[in-house]
Design a protein around this motif. Structure first.
Motif, PDB file in Angstrom:
ATOM      1  N   TYR A   9       0.829  -1.206   0.000  1.00 47.41           N
ATOM      2  CA  TYR A   9       0.000   0.000   0.000  1.00 47.41           C
ATOM      3  C   TYR A   9       0.865   1.259   0.000  1.00 47.41           C
ATOM      4  CZ  TYR A   9       0.834   0.499   5.066  1.00 47.41           C
ATOM      5  OH  TYR A   9       1.420   0.660   6.307  1.00 47.41           O
ATOM      6  N   VAL A  10       2.035   1.195   0.615  1.00 44.57           N
ATOM      7  CA  VAL A  10       2.948   2.341   0.575  1.00 44.57           C
ATOM      8  C   VAL A  10       3.475   2.541  -0.839  1.00 44.57           C
ATOM      9  CG1 VAL A  10       5.157   3.245   1.405  1.00 44.57           C
ATOM     10  CG2 VAL A  10       3.588   2.135   3.004  1.00 44.57           C
ATOM     11  N   LYS A  11       3.917   1.458  -1.468  1.00 40.70           N
ATOM     12  CA  LYS A  11       4.434   1.562  -2.843  1.00 40.70           C
ATOM     13  C   LYS A  11       3.342   2.007  -3.813  1.00 40.70           C
ATOM     14  CE  LYS A  11       6.377  -2.608  -2.522  1.00 40.70           C
ATOM     15  NZ  LYS A  11       7.118  -3.832  -2.896  1.00 40.70           N
ATOM     16  N   LEU A  12       2.133   1.530  -3.595  1.00 40.93           N
ATOM     17  CA  LEU A  12       1.038   1.936  -4.479  1.00 40.93           C
ATOM     18  C   LEU A  12       0.773   3.431  -4.362  1.00 40.93           C
ATOM     19  CD1 LEU A  12      -1.248   1.091  -6.425  1.00 40.93           C
ATOM     20  CD2 LEU A  12      -2.702   0.795  -4.404  1.00 40.93           C
ATOM     21  N   CYS A  13       0.745   3.945  -3.151  1.00 42.29           N
ATOM     22  CA  CYS A  13       0.512   5.385  -2.964  1.00 42.29           C
ATOM     23  C   CYS A  13       1.690   6.200  -3.497  1.00 42.29           C
ATOM     24  CB  CYS A  13       0.268   5.688  -1.490  1.00 42.29           C
ATOM     25  SG  CYS A  13      -1.315   5.056  -0.873  1.00 42.29           S
ATOM     26  N   GLN A  14       2.906   5.703  -3.326  1.00 45.94           N
ATOM     27  CA  GLN A  14       4.058   6.401  -3.897  1.00 45.94           C
ATOM     28  C   GLN A  14       3.949   6.456  -5.419  1.00 45.94           C
ATOM     29  OE1 GLN A  14       7.481   4.252  -2.397  1.00 45.94           O
ATOM     30  NE2 GLN A  14       7.585   5.477  -0.520  1.00 45.94           N
ATOM     31  N   ALA A  15       3.546   5.342  -6.033  1.00 44.53           N
ATOM     32  CA  ALA A  15       3.415   5.306  -7.492  1.00 44.53           C
ATOM     33  C   ALA A  15       2.312   6.250  -7.962  1.00 44.53           C
ATOM     34  CB  ALA A  15       3.128   3.877  -7.953  1.00 44.53           C
ATOM     35  N   LYS A  16       1.189   6.270  -7.253  1.00 45.20           N
ATOM     36  CA  LYS A  16       0.086   7.161  -7.621  1.00 45.20           C
ATOM     37  C   LYS A  16       0.517   8.621  -7.500  1.00 45.20           C
ATOM     38  CE  LYS A  16      -4.063   8.934  -8.094  1.00 45.20           C
ATOM     39  NZ  LYS A  16      -4.611   9.205  -9.449  1.00 45.20           N
ATOM     40  N   TYR A  17       1.199   8.939  -6.426  1.00 41.82           N
ATOM     41  CA  TYR A  17       1.665  10.312  -6.219  1.00 41.82           C
ATOM     42  C   TYR A  17       2.648  10.711  -7.316  1.00 41.82           C
ATOM     43  CZ  TYR A  17       3.442  14.377  -3.603  1.00 41.82           C
ATOM     44  OH  TYR A  17       3.793  15.642  -3.205  1.00 41.82           O
ATOM     45  N   LEU A  18       3.544   9.797  -7.665  1.00 45.64           N
ATOM     46  CA  LEU A  18       4.504  10.075  -8.731  1.00 45.64           C
ATOM     47  C   LEU A  18       3.782  10.355 -10.049  1.00 45.64           C
ATOM     48  CD1 LEU A  18       7.471   9.892  -9.952  1.00 45.64           C
ATOM     49  CD2 LEU A  18       6.862   7.528 -10.471  1.00 45.64           C
ATOM     50  N   LEU A  19       2.826   9.492 -10.407  1.00 45.70           N
ATOM     51  CA  LEU A  19       2.130   9.659 -11.675  1.00 45.70           C
ATOM     52  C   LEU A  19       1.377  10.985 -11.722  1.00 45.70           C
ATOM     53  CD1 LEU A  19       0.809   5.996 -12.027  1.00 45.70           C
ATOM     54  CD2 LEU A  19       2.495   7.097 -13.514  1.00 45.70           C
ATOM     55  N   ASP A  20       0.715  11.334 -10.631  1.00 48.88           N
ATOM     56  CA  ASP A  20      -0.026  12.594 -10.604  1.00 48.88           C
ATOM     57  C   ASP A  20       0.907  13.801 -10.668  1.00 48.88           C
ATOM     58  OD1 ASP A  20      -2.352  11.219 -10.509  1.00 48.88           O
ATOM     59  OD2 ASP A  20      -2.847  11.670  -8.428  1.00 48.88           O
ATOM     60  N   ARG A  21       1.992  13.729  -9.925  1.00 53.41           N
ATOM     61  CA  ARG A  21       2.929  14.857  -9.918  1.00 53.41           C
ATOM     62  C   ARG A  21       3.612  15.029 -11.269  1.00 53.41           C
ATOM     63  NH1 ARG A  21       5.276  16.734  -5.201  1.00 53.41           N
ATOM     64  NH2 ARG A  21       6.513  17.997  -6.617  1.00 53.41           N
ATOM     65  N   VAL A  22       4.025  13.916 -11.878  1.00 52.54           N
ATOM     66  CA  VAL A  22       4.689  14.009 -13.181  1.00 52.54           C
ATOM     67  C   VAL A  22       3.706  14.478 -14.241  1.00 52.54           C
ATOM     68  CG1 VAL A  22       5.869  12.687 -14.978  1.00 52.54           C
ATOM     69  CG2 VAL A  22       6.444  12.305 -12.582  1.00 52.54           C
ATOM     70  N   ALA A  23       2.450  14.031 -14.156  1.00 48.55           N
ATOM     71  CA  ALA A  23       1.441  14.491 -15.113  1.00 48.55           C
ATOM     72  C   ALA A  23       1.227  15.988 -14.982  1.00 48.55           C
ATOM     73  CB  ALA A  23       0.130  13.742 -14.888  1.00 48.55           C
ATOM     74  N   ALA A  24       1.150  16.487 -13.742  1.00 49.22           N
ATOM     75  CA  ALA A  24       0.991  17.928 -13.546  1.00 49.22           C
ATOM     76  C   ALA A  24       2.224  18.688 -14.035  1.00 49.22           C
ATOM     77  CB  ALA A  24       0.744  18.217 -12.067  1.00 49.22           C
ATOM     78  N   PHE A  25       3.396  18.127 -13.794  1.00 48.39           N
ATOM     79  CA  PHE A  25       4.638  18.751 -14.244  1.00 48.39           C
ATOM     80  C   PHE A  25       4.699  18.805 -15.770  1.00 48.39           C
ATOM     81  CE2 PHE A  25       9.135  18.060 -15.543  1.00 48.39           C
ATOM     82  CZ  PHE A  25       9.676  19.257 -15.092  1.00 48.39           C
ATOM     83  N   ALA A  26       4.289  17.723 -16.425  1.00 52.21           N
ATOM     84  CA  ALA A  26       4.318  17.687 -17.879  1.00 52.21           C
ATOM     85  C   ALA A  26       3.282  18.625 -18.491  1.00 52.21           C
ATOM     86  CB  ALA A  26       4.075  16.255 -18.369  1.00 52.21           C
TER      87      ALA A  26
END
Length: 826
Positions: free
Chosen positions: A233-250
């Motif tokens: 669950y920690v890795k899943l939330c880290q992955a979700k946060y990464l995807l959202d942050r990178v999408a916003a950055f892009a």
């Protein structure tokens, strides 16, 4: 892409790390480049204890800092230095566990000498970092952004927009990430008990690169997720946060250059997650069911957990949250003269270096029996054929040199490796999706005696640490709390912060701070709401507050008299009053109803009513709360049907509005469809399945073999025209046939991870937009007849966009200004 020159037959697997062209059509693009990802293995995480079993020649290099640094520089220089060919050069390199960053260390100066720029995560909390190295002759760095996963411990979604909080450091990193922002330090937190789970000091870095030749833009991210196999669950939330942050950055990087509002994106790194895991699926699918890994629906393989529990001596030289190991499943077992990989086909172990023919025969047969269900399918010729690659010193073993015709064995290997987990080896990803989740059960430490009784009053399964277990735990002995959690699938509630720091602490442990009863009362609804518990008042007072057993009614007069006598109430034995009597089925504790306010029964009922109202005001759900039928409502509420649920929800003391400010990770873990803003594909995805990867491993140690490293790219924006050839069998890893010669790091490779890489071609905008352009032309070829403003046919009238209206206003102002100037001149 020109095919690379073929290495000689005597070349090692490192010499074969070359970009292999893939048969692909499509229009050519001026922007084509190589991208690679490598976990370099931080020097502080490389010790004889963390990487046992290396052959002596490997250990002499791996555990010698000077020799290993030289090997690391030579390896990076092979693909990034001046001697790298144009087709083989890694023009973008994502690095994980990159250390040696102090003044005088060689890595960063070497990249600068080779003409590379480097962006990386900050190194205040970790000795290593994630980094992206890019060829400055090909790309210009426009900007970069760090993603720190510790933000998850305080990140919350709030419907309100408070501008005064925008000055915090974390908020500055959240710019462009919707309305998610950190909570005020003093505000109550749904992660009070789970916050430790998300403080892992992992991170990622994203870089916005622009081609010097074409001006086209790409975004590349390098990520390293948490290692522990129990914390999906920690890795899943880290992955979700990464995807959202990178999408916003892009999206915000350069809207003018972005296709469809976002710059084409590539995500690389060590996810510490195997193919088919929920984290891997999140990267390649539109959404996943996050509820299956929520810690309050906890399932765990105890054997795997024991394999990766680190002892105190091993943890002394590494920070508590150090990312030392990438363990997942237990697959290593000692064997005579070497070791064998349990659960894998014998083809996989053909180059593991067993030094005894009888040992390999026995283990090969055992393994095939596990894999295929029938040991008899293994014949002697096959055993000998496999034994000859293991350095077997036995006359019965064949001495013929190995051949290159191993496609059949490799195919069997990949098929078995893919199905091994599903055939009987339980991992944190193996959840029972077809059955409803079991109710949450709790295990509490001895200091939470009162809180345990409250939970039992509410009908919740909660067991308490005994005095003996507490004494043994505090004296440094066995921790029974952990055993109960793992054996009975319970969530740990504790007041000990140090207990949460232990490596073997069960995932999802919840920390409580019982300074007063009021603190515990406030913690109760937050705990239940976090874990998604729905109360059922008709089940209140059905658990024994003494032992957690179930309370059942006593029906016969003899049993009632026995209860009264055993509990010091002889006056009730011959009473004519009809009294309801109950007894615990575990400890035989007796209970009976007494209307007197001073009686224990009345006090417990009052406490249950208080807790119910407290939970209703705290936003805790009720089962079938919206039932309209009054008779059904009374059945659901039981003896508590006098409580006005709607009134309690609206009470001035209600804190139900806190549910609007819950921590983001709690909301994510309740999501049946946790979404991925990208549509990504793995560069090594198997042709027949998106959840399978073609390399069976990217991480090889004595204790773990598996695929953890990936390159994900937007397949709508890139063509995959080449792929780095990586080893797919121990045979390739161990050309010499030495015992344990397949292990890494070695004397020719500095890391325990194999590099992965791809050659990507950015699709031409005109090509990707062809369908839209054709549709526009078709629409313009036959313009529809003009419709009135209020048309009855149901059509949507053409409406100007905001930009078009702004342009019209601008032209109107210019026209008006010109007319005014003309009037003045006249």
């Amino acid at each position: 892409m020109e095919p690379p020159p073929q290495p000689s037959a005597a070349a090692t697997w490192v010499d074969r790390l070359r970009m292999e062209p893939l048969p692909i059509g499509g229009a050519s693009s001026p922007l084509e480049f190589n991208v690679a990802s490598l976990n370099v293995l931080a020097e502080s995480y490389l010790t004889p204890r963390s990487h046992p079993g290396l052959p002596q020649s490997y250990a002499d290099v791996a555990f010698n800092p000077a020799k290993r640094r030289k090997l690391l520089l030579d390896t990076l220089g092979r693909f990034c230095g001046p001697n790298a060919t144009a087709t083989e050069k890694w023009e973008v390199l994502a690095l994980q566990e990159l250390d040696l960053l102090q003044p005088g260390d060689p890595i960063l100066p070497a990249f600068e000498t080779w003409g590379y720029g480097v962006v990386r995560t900050p190194g205040e909390q970790r000795k290593d970092c994630c980094a992206i190295a890019y060829d400055k002759r090909k790309f210009t760095l426009v900007r970069s952004e760090n993603v720190m996963f510790d933000d998850l411990a305080t990140l919350q979604s709030n419907a309100s927009n408070n501008e005064d909080e925008g000055s915090s450091g974390v908020n500055q990193r959240q710019e462009g990430y919707g309305r998610m922002r950190p909570k005020k330090p003093n505000s109550p937190s749904e992660l009070t008990g789970m916050v430790r789970s998300f403080l892992r000091r992992n991170g990622a870095v994203a870089a916005y690169l622009e081609s010097k030749e074409t001006g086209q833009s790409i975004v590349v991210a390098s990520v390293h997720l948490y290692w522990h196999p129990g914390y999906e669950y920690v890795k899943l939330c880290q992955a979700k946060y990464l995807l959202d942050r990178v999408a916003a950055f892009a999206e915000k990087a350069s809207p003018d250059d972005a296709k469809n509002g976002r710059i084409p994106t590539i995500i690389c790194g060590d996810t510490n997650s195997k193919p088919g895991s929920i984290v891997h699926k999140l990267f390649i699918r539109p959404h996943v069911d996050a509820r299956t890994v929520a810690p309050w629906r906890y399932v765990w393989d105890r054997d795997s957990e024991e394999m990766y529990t680190e002892d105190e001596e091993n943890a002394e030289s590494v920070p508590i949250n150090g990312d030392r190991r990438d363990g997942q499943d237990e697959i290593a077992k000692e064997a005579p003269g070497g070791y064998i990989m349990e659960g894998l086909p014998s083809a996989f172990t053909a180059y593991c270096g067993l030094t005894n023919s009888s040992a390999i025969t026995k283990h090969a047969i055992d393994l095939d029996a596990k894999t295929n269900g029938d040991a008899a399918t293994e014949n002697g010729d096959s055993v000998k054929r496999r034994a000859m690659y293991c350095g077997v010193a036995n006359s019965e073993a064949s001495t013929d040199p190995p051949t290159n015709d191993n496609s059949s064995d490799d195919a069997d290997l990949e098929e078995t490796l893919e199905t091994r987990r599903l055939k009987g080896h339980i991992t944190p990803q193996d959840y029972q999706h077809a059955t409803p989740p079991l109710p949450v059960k709790y295990m509490l430490d001895y200091t939470l005696n009162r809180f345990t009784r409250w939970l039992r009053i509410l009908g919740i399964d909660a067991i308490l640490e005994t005095v003996e277990e507490e004494n043994e735990r505090t004296s440094g002995g066995n921790i029974a709390l952990f055993h109960h959690c793992k054996e009975e699938q319970r969530t740990l509630l504790t007041t000990s912060y140090k207990l949460l720091l232990r490596k073997d602490c069960p995932p999802g442990a919840y920390l409580l701070d019982p300074k007063s009863s009021a603190d515990l009362e406030r913690a109760m609804p937050r705990l239940l709401r976090t874990h998604g518990v729905e109360l059922s008042p008709c089940t209140f007072l059905t658990r024994c507050v003494v032992c957690n057993g179930n309370i059942h009614p006593v029906t016969t007069d003899d049993e009632k008299r026995a209860v009264f006598l055993e509990h010091g109430a002889p006056g009730l034995v011959d009473s004519d009053e009809i009294i309801e009597v109950f007894r615990c089925d575990k400890c035989l504790q007796g209970y009976w109803w007494d209307d007197r306010p001073s009686s224990s029964a009345s006090r417990v009922f009052s406490q249950a009513t208080k807790l119910l109202r407290l939970c209703l005001r705290g936003g805790v759900g009720l089962k079938d709360e919206k039932v309209a039928d009054e008779k059904k409502r009374k059945v659901i509420m039981g003896a508590f049907d006098f409580v006005d649920v709607a009134k309690e929800r609206r009470s001035e003391d209600s804190v139900a509005t806190e549910t609007e400010r819950e921590l983001t990770v709690i909301e994510w873990l309740r999501e049946p469809k946790l979404d991925n803003p990208f549509r990504l594909r793995s560069a090594y995805a198997a042709p027949d399945s998106m959840t399978r990867e073609s390399p069976p491993f990217t991480n090889v140690t004595k204790e773990f073999v598996g695929c953890l490293d990936y390159i994900f790219y937007e397949h709508s924006q890139f063509d995959l025209v080449g792929r780095l050839k990586v080893p797919t069998s121990f045979r390739e890893m161990n050309a010499s046939g030495a015992a344990s010669g397949h292990l890494i790091p070695s004397d020719i490779w500095p890391s325990d991870h194999v590099a992965v890489g791809a050659r990507l071609r950015l699709k031409d905008e005109s090509t990707t937009a062809n369908k839209e352009e054709d549709a526009k032309q078709n629409r313009s070829a036959a313009p529809p007849a003009a419709h009135p403003a209020k048309c009855g046919c149901g059509c949507v009238p053409q409406i100007l966009s905001l930009f078009e209206m702004a342009e019209l206003r601008k032209k109107a102002r210019q026209k008006k200004a010109a007319e005014a100037a003309a009037n003045l001149s006249n």
